[in-house]
Design a protein around this motif. Sequence first.
Motif, short mmCIF file in Angstrom:
data_model
loop_
_atom_site.label_atom_id
_atom_site.label_comp_id
_atom_site.label_asym_id
_atom_site.label_seq_id
_atom_site.Cartn_x
_atom_site.Cartn_y
_atom_site.Cartn_z
N UNK A 34 24.75 -22.70 6.80
CA UNK A 34 25.23 -23.06 8.12
C UNK A 34 24.46 -24.24 8.72
N UNK A 35 23.18 -24.41 8.35
CA UNK A 35 22.43 -25.57 8.85
C UNK A 35 23.05 -26.86 8.31
N UNK B 294 27.79 -32.02 11.33
CA UNK B 294 28.89 -32.00 12.30
C UNK B 294 30.18 -31.45 11.70
N UNK B 295 30.06 -30.58 10.71
CA UNK B 295 31.23 -30.00 10.06
C UNK B 295 31.76 -30.79 8.87
N UNK C 192 18.63 -27.62 15.47
CA UNK C 192 19.49 -28.34 14.54
C UNK C 192 20.47 -29.19 15.34
N UNK C 193 20.37 -30.51 15.20
CA UNK C 193 21.26 -31.44 15.88
C UNK C 193 22.08 -32.19 14.84
N UNK D 214 22.25 -23.50 17.44
CA UNK D 214 21.50 -24.70 17.14
C UNK D 214 20.04 -24.45 16.80
N UNK D 215 19.49 -23.32 17.24
CA UNK D 215 18.12 -22.95 16.88
C UNK D 215 18.18 -22.14 15.59
#
Length: 148
Positions: free
Chosen positions: A59-60, A66-67, A98-99, A132-133
Amino acid sequence: GAGAWDEAGAPLGVGAHTDSGFLTLVLQDGGGGLQAWSRGGWVDVPAGGPDILVCNLGEVAQLVSGGYLLATPHRVLRPPAARYSVPFFYNPRLGAEILPLQLPEELPWEREVEFERGGRLCWERPQNVMHGCFGANAFKSLARSHPS
């Protein structure tokens, strides 16, 4: 008896899920049972013993791209005999935020339209919120796979 079952009634060893981290490498014996979601259905992952190293995106990887990359949905059918596998989870530190990266605009989007959200080839769990974390995401996955 209790346990998870696939659509055809076969017992599952590990239900369908995506890994919460960045990358998972799996070395498995020849017993089989590992399946991955591909193009609208479950396919067997070759159980070639030490000659095959399985690579699952997590998932990260999906979040940071961005998919553009998708986490690999997978599950394990319960084999008739013992099954052995050795996973290596490559993850960021628990507090990492995670950005998404800014990907080049010229990067080709090659995914078929049917893979988009809600398409017939898409595997998605609406209740699987990706945080995001990384630590929150890892805890969510742990709580999901070990509810008691």
